[in-house]
Design a protein around this motif. Structure first.
Motif, PDB file in Angstrom:
ATOM      1  N   ASN A  31       0.816  -1.215   0.000  1.00 37.33           N
ATOM      2  CA  ASN A  31       0.000   0.000   0.000  1.00 37.33           C
ATOM      3  C   ASN A  31       0.852   1.269   0.000  1.00 37.33           C
ATOM      4  O   ASN A  31       0.499   2.255  -0.647  1.00 37.33           O
ATOM      5  CB  ASN A  31      -0.981   0.004   1.174  1.00 37.33           C
ATOM      6  CG  ASN A  31      -0.274   0.064   2.517  1.00 37.33           C
ATOM      7  OD1 ASN A  31       0.622  -0.724   2.787  1.00 37.33           O
ATOM      8  ND2 ASN A  31      -0.669   0.984   3.351  1.00 37.33           N
ATOM      9  N   ALA A  32       1.955   1.274   0.682  1.00 35.35           N
ATOM     10  CA  ALA A  32       2.811   2.461   0.725  1.00 35.35           C
ATOM     11  C   ALA A  32       3.481   2.717  -0.619  1.00 35.35           C
ATOM     12  O   ALA A  32       3.754   3.869  -0.966  1.00 35.35           O
ATOM     13  CB  ALA A  32       3.862   2.310   1.816  1.00 35.35           C
ATOM     14  N   VAL A  33       3.710   1.670  -1.395  1.00 27.34           N
ATOM     15  CA  VAL A  33       4.333   1.830  -2.709  1.00 27.34           C
ATOM     16  C   VAL A  33       3.392   2.573  -3.660  1.00 27.34           C
ATOM     17  O   VAL A  33       3.839   3.347  -4.501  1.00 27.34           O
ATOM     18  CB  VAL A  33       4.755   0.465  -3.282  1.00 27.34           C
ATOM     19  CG1 VAL A  33       5.223   0.579  -4.726  1.00 27.34           C
ATOM     20  CG2 VAL A  33       5.848  -0.152  -2.416  1.00 27.34           C
ATOM     21  N   PHE A  34       2.102   2.367  -3.497  1.00 27.66           N
ATOM     22  CA  PHE A  34       1.145   3.090  -4.332  1.00 27.66           C
ATOM     23  C   PHE A  34       1.316   4.604  -4.185  1.00 27.66           C
ATOM     24  O   PHE A  34       1.151   5.357  -5.141  1.00 27.66           O
ATOM     25  CB  PHE A  34      -0.293   2.705  -3.988  1.00 27.66           C
ATOM     26  CG  PHE A  34      -0.797   1.494  -4.718  1.00 27.66           C
ATOM     27  CD1 PHE A  34      -1.112   1.557  -6.072  1.00 27.66           C
ATOM     28  CD2 PHE A  34      -0.977   0.296  -4.049  1.00 27.66           C
ATOM     29  CE1 PHE A  34      -1.592   0.449  -6.741  1.00 27.66           C
ATOM     30  CE2 PHE A  34      -1.470  -0.816  -4.711  1.00 27.66           C
ATOM     31  CZ  PHE A  34      -1.773  -0.750  -6.058  1.00 27.66           C
ATOM     32  N   GLU A  52       3.198   9.800  -6.557  1.00 29.29           N
ATOM     33  CA  GLU A  52       4.229  10.842  -6.570  1.00 29.29           C
ATOM     34  C   GLU A  52       4.921  10.912  -7.927  1.00 29.29           C
ATOM     35  O   GLU A  52       5.129  11.994  -8.471  1.00 29.29           O
ATOM     36  CB  GLU A  52       5.248  10.568  -5.466  1.00 29.29           C
ATOM     37  CG  GLU A  52       6.403  11.548  -5.450  1.00 29.29           C
ATOM     38  CD  GLU A  52       7.455  11.158  -4.434  1.00 29.29           C
ATOM     39  OE1 GLU A  52       7.837  12.025  -3.636  1.00 29.29           O
ATOM     40  OE2 GLU A  52       7.898   9.990  -4.445  1.00 29.29           O
ATOM     41  N   GLU A  53       5.293   9.761  -8.470  1.00 30.08           N
ATOM     42  CA  GLU A  53       5.966   9.740  -9.767  1.00 30.08           C
ATOM     43  C   GLU A  53       5.078  10.352 -10.849  1.00 30.08           C
ATOM     44  O   GLU A  53       5.555  11.127 -11.684  1.00 30.08           O
ATOM     45  CB  GLU A  53       6.362   8.308 -10.132  1.00 30.08           C
ATOM     46  CG  GLU A  53       7.485   7.762  -9.282  1.00 30.08           C
ATOM     47  CD  GLU A  53       7.808   6.308  -9.585  1.00 30.08           C
ATOM     48  OE1 GLU A  53       7.468   5.823 -10.684  1.00 30.08           O
ATOM     49  OE2 GLU A  53       8.397   5.645  -8.716  1.00 30.08           O
ATOM     50  N   ALA A  54       3.798  10.021 -10.833  1.00 34.62           N
ATOM     51  CA  ALA A  54       2.869  10.575 -11.821  1.00 34.62           C
ATOM     52  C   ALA A  54       2.694  12.077 -11.627  1.00 34.62           C
ATOM     53  O   ALA A  54       2.666  12.846 -12.596  1.00 34.62           O
ATOM     54  CB  ALA A  54       1.513   9.872 -11.718  1.00 34.62           C
ATOM     55  N   ARG A  55       2.594  12.509 -10.375  1.00 38.32           N
ATOM     56  CA  ARG A  55       2.408  13.941 -10.076  1.00 38.32           C
ATOM     57  C   ARG A  55       3.632  14.753 -10.493  1.00 38.32           C
ATOM     58  O   ARG A  55       3.519  15.838 -11.071  1.00 38.32           O
ATOM     59  CB  ARG A  55       2.110  14.120  -8.585  1.00 38.32           C
ATOM     60  CG  ARG A  55       1.654  15.496  -8.199  1.00 38.32           C
ATOM     61  CD  ARG A  55       1.234  15.579  -6.734  1.00 38.32           C
ATOM     62  NE  ARG A  55       2.297  15.200  -5.817  1.00 38.32           N
ATOM     63  CZ  ARG A  55       2.372  14.046  -5.157  1.00 38.32           C
ATOM     64  NH1 ARG A  55       1.439  13.130  -5.279  1.00 38.32           N
ATOM     65  NH2 ARG A  55       3.385  13.797  -4.342  1.00 38.32           N
ATOM     66  N   ILE A  56       4.827  14.249 -10.241  1.00 42.82           N
ATOM     67  CA  ILE A  56       6.052  14.951 -10.634  1.00 42.82           C
ATOM     68  C   ILE A  56       6.148  15.022 -12.153  1.00 42.82           C
ATOM     69  O   ILE A  56       6.486  16.064 -12.718  1.00 42.82           O
ATOM     70  CB  ILE A  56       7.292  14.279 -10.001  1.00 42.82           C
ATOM     71  CG1 ILE A  56       7.301  14.551  -8.502  1.00 42.82           C
ATOM     72  CG2 ILE A  56       8.577  14.783 -10.653  1.00 42.82           C
ATOM     73  CD1 ILE A  56       8.319  13.752  -7.732  1.00 42.82           C
ATOM     74  N   ASP A  57       5.818  13.935 -12.835  1.00 44.81           N
ATOM     75  CA  ASP A  57       5.824  13.938 -14.295  1.00 44.81           C
ATOM     76  C   ASP A  57       4.831  14.980 -14.814  1.00 44.81           C
ATOM     77  O   ASP A  57       5.142  15.739 -15.727  1.00 44.81           O
ATOM     78  CB  ASP A  57       5.468  12.546 -14.810  1.00 44.81           C
ATOM     79  CG  ASP A  57       5.588  12.427 -16.315  1.00 44.81           C
ATOM     80  OD1 ASP A  57       6.715  12.535 -16.836  1.00 44.81           O
ATOM     81  OD2 ASP A  57       4.543  12.236 -16.966  1.00 44.81           O
ATOM     82  N   PHE A  58       3.662  15.041 -14.224  1.00 44.18           N
ATOM     83  CA  PHE A  58       2.635  16.019 -14.589  1.00 44.18           C
ATOM     84  C   PHE A  58       3.135  17.442 -14.390  1.00 44.18           C
ATOM     85  O   PHE A  58       3.046  18.279 -15.290  1.00 44.18           O
ATOM     86  CB  PHE A  58       1.394  15.752 -13.739  1.00 44.18           C
ATOM     87  CG  PHE A  58       0.297  16.767 -13.868  1.00 44.18           C
ATOM     88  CD1 PHE A  58      -0.385  16.936 -15.065  1.00 44.18           C
ATOM     89  CD2 PHE A  58      -0.087  17.534 -12.779  1.00 44.18           C
ATOM     90  CE1 PHE A  58      -1.424  17.855 -15.170  1.00 44.18           C
ATOM     91  CE2 PHE A  58      -1.113  18.456 -12.875  1.00 44.18           C
ATOM     92  CZ  PHE A  58      -1.787  18.613 -14.077  1.00 44.18           C
ATOM     93  N   VAL A 113       3.021  18.367  -0.283  1.00 45.54           N
ATOM     94  CA  VAL A 113       1.755  17.656  -0.171  1.00 45.54           C
ATOM     95  C   VAL A 113       1.129  18.010   1.169  1.00 45.54           C
ATOM     96  O   VAL A 113       1.753  17.866   2.219  1.00 45.54           O
ATOM     97  CB  VAL A 113       1.978  16.135  -0.282  1.00 45.54           C
ATOM     98  CG1 VAL A 113       0.715  15.365   0.090  1.00 45.54           C
ATOM     99  CG2 VAL A 113       2.437  15.777  -1.680  1.00 45.54           C
ATOM    100  N   ALA A 114      -0.105  18.479   1.122  1.00 48.02           N
ATOM    101  CA  ALA A 114      -0.826  18.804   2.346  1.00 48.02           C
ATOM    102  C   ALA A 114      -1.716  17.644   2.791  1.00 48.02           C
ATOM    103  O   ALA A 114      -1.992  17.498   3.989  1.00 48.02           O
ATOM    104  CB  ALA A 114      -1.679  20.057   2.142  1.00 48.02           C
TER     105      ALA A 114
END
Length: 144
Positions: free
Chosen positions: A22-25, A30-36, A55-56
């Motif tokens: 679950n923590a890996v998700f 994060e990877e998708a958000r940084i790419d975005f 991240v809040a």
């Protein structure tokens, strides 16, 4: 419009039960958000999206287990809310056959030099509006 990120699964992402921990998700998000965020920067000397962010809040619904495989999953990302000093992004982690996770994150632009949050600029808000899809969010088909 939505941002699509192809996320490979790593053998080390598995837990003792043989599925993605679950923590890996959260790392996938994060990877998708940084790419975005990197793709949003308009270039041409514009300072938009060049500073930091924090991240809040995360909110996550785990829908079904994801087991290791050679094919990546898709992290679909879109904006559900834009305010003066934050934005909320929603995600779905899925493939052609299944939905594994729905989530949302509140992201706050941050000025690390001054050690404080900052407001979104008019240019940043205009760019983010291209990815705004609050109707899906309100229907419960996106983030929780």
């Amino acid at each position: 419009m939505r941002h699509l990120f192809s996320c490979p699964l790593r053998w080390s992402d598995m837990d003792a039960f043989g599925h993605v921990n679950n923590a890996v998700f959260v790392r996938y998000l994060e990877e998708a958000r940084i790419d975005f965020m990197r793709r949003l920067a308009p270039g041409g000397g514009s300072p938009s999206f060049t500073g930091g962010s924090v991240v809040a809040r995360h909110q996550i619904d785990y829908v079904r287990p994801l087991v290791h495989r050679p094919t990546p999953v898709t992290v679909e990302l879109w904006v559900t809310k834009i305010s003066a000093a934050s934005m909320t992004v929603a995600y779905e982690v899925k493939d052609d056959e299944a939905l594994y996770l729905r989530a949302s994150t509140v992201v706050v632009p941050y000025n690390f030099a001054e050690e404080r949050p900052r407001r979104l600029t008019a240019e940043e808000k205009a760019i983010l509006k291209e990815y705004l899809d609050d109707a899906a969010h309100q229907e419960g088909t996106a983030a929780v």
